[in-house]
Write a protein that holds these residues in place. Structure first.
Motif, PDB file in Angstrom:
ATOM      1  N   ASP A 269       0.790  -1.333   0.054  1.00  0.00           N
ATOM      2  CA  ASP A 269      -0.221  -0.060   0.047  1.00  0.00           C
ATOM      3  C   ASP A 269       0.694   1.073   0.083  1.00  0.00           C
ATOM      4  N   GLY A 270       0.531   2.312  -1.001  1.00  0.00           N
ATOM      5  CA  GLY A 270       1.292   3.460  -1.015  1.00  0.00           C
ATOM      6  C   GLY A 270       2.573   3.437  -1.861  1.00  0.00           C
ATOM      7  N   GLU A 271       3.330   2.179  -2.362  1.00  0.00           N
ATOM      8  CA  GLU A 271       4.408   2.132  -3.160  1.00  0.00           C
ATOM      9  C   GLU A 271       3.914   2.318  -4.536  1.00  0.00           C
ATOM     10  N   ILE A 272       4.822   3.034  -5.125  1.00  0.00           N
ATOM     11  CA  ILE A 272       4.702   3.401  -6.789  1.00  0.00           C
ATOM     12  C   ILE A 272       5.654   2.493  -7.499  1.00  0.00           C
ATOM     13  N   SER A 273       5.060   1.927  -8.689  1.00  0.00           N
ATOM     14  CA  SER A 273       6.051   1.184  -9.608  1.00  0.00           C
ATOM     15  C   SER A 273       6.951   1.926 -10.431  1.00  0.00           C
ATOM     16  N   ASP A 274       8.033   1.275 -11.099  1.00  0.00           N
ATOM     17  CA  ASP A 274       8.815   1.701 -11.932  1.00  0.00           C
ATOM     18  C   ASP A 274       7.952   1.856 -13.137  1.00  0.00           C
ATOM     19  N   PRO A 275       8.205   2.516 -14.355  1.00  0.00           N
ATOM     20  CA  PRO A 275       7.712   2.302 -15.594  1.00  0.00           C
ATOM     21  C   PRO A 275       7.451   0.955 -16.040  1.00  0.00           C
ATOM     22  N   ILE A 276       6.191   0.719 -16.359  1.00  0.00           N
ATOM     23  CA  ILE A 276       6.101  -0.717 -17.230  1.00  0.00           C
ATOM     24  C   ILE A 276       5.612  -0.708 -18.725  1.00  0.00           C
ATOM     25  N   ALA A 277       6.501  -1.438 -19.465  1.00  0.00           N
ATOM     26  CA  ALA A 277       6.045  -1.158 -20.804  1.00  0.00           C
ATOM     27  C   ALA A 277       5.189  -2.076 -21.121  1.00  0.00           C
ATOM     28  N   VAL A 278       4.030  -1.855 -21.936  1.00  0.00           N
ATOM     29  CA  VAL A 278       3.035  -2.752 -22.505  1.00  0.00           C
ATOM     30  C   VAL A 278       3.119  -2.607 -24.218  1.00  0.00           C
ATOM     31  N   THR A 279       3.021  -3.658 -24.757  1.00  0.00           N
ATOM     32  CA  THR A 279       3.154  -3.562 -26.190  1.00  0.00           C
ATOM     33  C   THR A 279       1.905  -3.921 -26.838  1.00  0.00           C
ATOM     34  N   ASN A 280       1.249  -3.176 -27.557  1.00  0.00           N
ATOM     35  CA  ASN A 280       0.144  -3.549 -28.369  1.00  0.00           C
ATOM     36  C   ASN A 280       0.370  -4.502 -29.373  1.00  0.00           C
ATOM     37  N   THR A 281      -0.265  -5.646 -29.293  1.00  0.00           N
ATOM     38  CA  THR A 281       0.294  -6.669 -30.335  1.00  0.00           C
ATOM     39  C   THR A 281      -0.611  -6.450 -31.767  1.00  0.00           C
ATOM     40  N   SER A 282      -1.569  -5.638 -31.749  1.00  0.00           N
ATOM     41  CA  SER A 282      -2.070  -5.386 -32.997  1.00  0.00           C
ATOM     42  C   SER A 282      -1.077  -4.207 -33.762  1.00  0.00           C
ATOM     43  N   THR A 283      -0.723  -3.175 -33.084  1.00  0.00           N
ATOM     44  CA  THR A 283      -0.002  -1.860 -33.806  1.00  0.00           C
ATOM     45  C   THR A 283       1.643  -2.086 -33.374  1.00  0.00           C
TER      46      THR A 283
END
Length: 343
Positions: free
Chosen positions: A212-226
């Motif tokens: 609770d309260g923690e913040i993640s590092d940047p998370i990369a998500v790739t769109n498999t269509s584009t």
């Protein structure tokens, strides 16, 4: 969802064309000096294309499931599904249906067939303890978090730095900078568990690791269509642990295990084959002789395996009987020898 509707509509329209061709016989499509193209000629060409082979296969399967399980589908369910899709399309829904060759009634028939197939597949599901344990391993209960989505890794790093400052208002920053139009107006607030499909799996996995309260590092998500990337920053608001009590989440685990079965191609292929066999489906046009092979072979393999198991059981039983008989004979001979010796 819109793409799925259009694909289904195109499929239905092509099938209607094929059906019309087979019924109108020698009607002319076009004439020219000394020649003509008839509907029958067109049909004979069209039915051999891979696309129409697949369409015919789908039509046969859906009809078989509707005949067997259609009574399991209520008009209320059909209307609800229709209204749901109409809501998603808004004002363009009627024009989309018309462009795809549907009427309201014919599209509802398609919905009924889809629901009948779902009912038929579910009727064959028999969950085991192992299925529930497998579902338990990947299950995570609902959490509440906030997310900010941006278009580049540099933007994500800048956002991470900004939201990590003392007194930073994550919700305000989400409204200003997030490109996720679904969540930004609510300050990026989301609730999800491991069955949710609205939050990318990569984001979920990262969120589970936060307190609770923690913040993640940047998370990369790739769109498999584009093949474009979106970068997320996640702040955990309220996490939860599933603990060790499976019974507490039994209904949810059944839902997960059932969905896993429905997504198992081996399972669905065998069920479709069984329904086709039960409905005594016979192909009458040689052009479509192989369209159901995948499903009929799956049933034949299952039957063959069952017979092999039965045969093996019989052999085992026979062997056991032979052993018992041998032991009995040996015992009898020993008794006779002992009696003779006693005399």
């Amino acid at each position: 969802m819109k793409k799925k509707l259009l694909l289904t509509a195109t499929t239905a329209l092509s099938l209607l064309i094929l059906g019309a061709c087979s019924n109108t016989g020698d009607q002319d499509i076009a004439t020219m000096k000394g020649n003509k193209i008839t509907v029958e000629q067109f049909y004979n060409e069209a039915k051999n294309t891979s696309a129409n082979q697949q369409l015919a296969r789908n039509m046969i399967i859906y009809q078989a499931f509707e005949d067997k399980y259609g009574d399991k589908v209520t008009q209320k369910e059909i209307d609800a599904k229709y209204d749901e899709q109409a809501k998603q399309y808004g004002d363009t829904f009627d024009s989309q249906l018309k462009a795809a060759g549907y009427t309201k009634e014919s599209y509802k028939k398609t919905i009924k067939q889809q629901l009948a197939m779902e009912a038929g597949l579910k009727a064959h599901i028999k969950l085991t303890d192992a299925d529930l344990k497998t579902a338990w391993e990947s299950f995570h209960p609902e959490v509440e978090a906030q997310i900010i989505a941006v278009s580049s890794e540099d933007d994500a790093k800048a956002v991470k730095e900004e939201v990590s400052k003392d007194g930073a208002d994550f919700a305000k920053i989400a409204k200003e900078k997030s490109v996720d139009t679904t969540t930004k107006d609510d300050g990026g607030t989301v609730k999800f568990d491991s069955t949710s499909t609205t939050i990318p799996a990569e984001v979920q996995e990262a969120a589970w690791k936060l307190k609770d309260g923690e913040i993640s590092d940047p998370i990369a998500v790739t769109n498999t269509s584009t093949y474009t990337q979106t970068f997320y920053i996640v702040k955990m608001v309220k996490t939860s642990s599933k603990g060790n009590d499976m019974d507490k989440y039994k209904d949810k685990l059944k839902e997960i295990a059932e969905e896993t079965k429905l997504n198992d191609s081996d399972f669905t292929t065998k069920v479709i084959g069984e329904v086709l066999k039960d409905q005594n489906v016979k192909i009458k046009d040689s052009a479509f002789s192989s369209v159901l092979e995948t499903f009929t072979q799956a049933v034949d393999t299952k039957t063959s395996d069952s017979k092999a198991t039965t045969s093996s059981d019989k052999e085992t039983t026979s062997s056991e009987k032979a052993t018992d008989s041998s032991e009995a004979t040996s015992s009898s001979a020993t008794e006779e020898s002992t009696t003779s010796s006693s005399k």
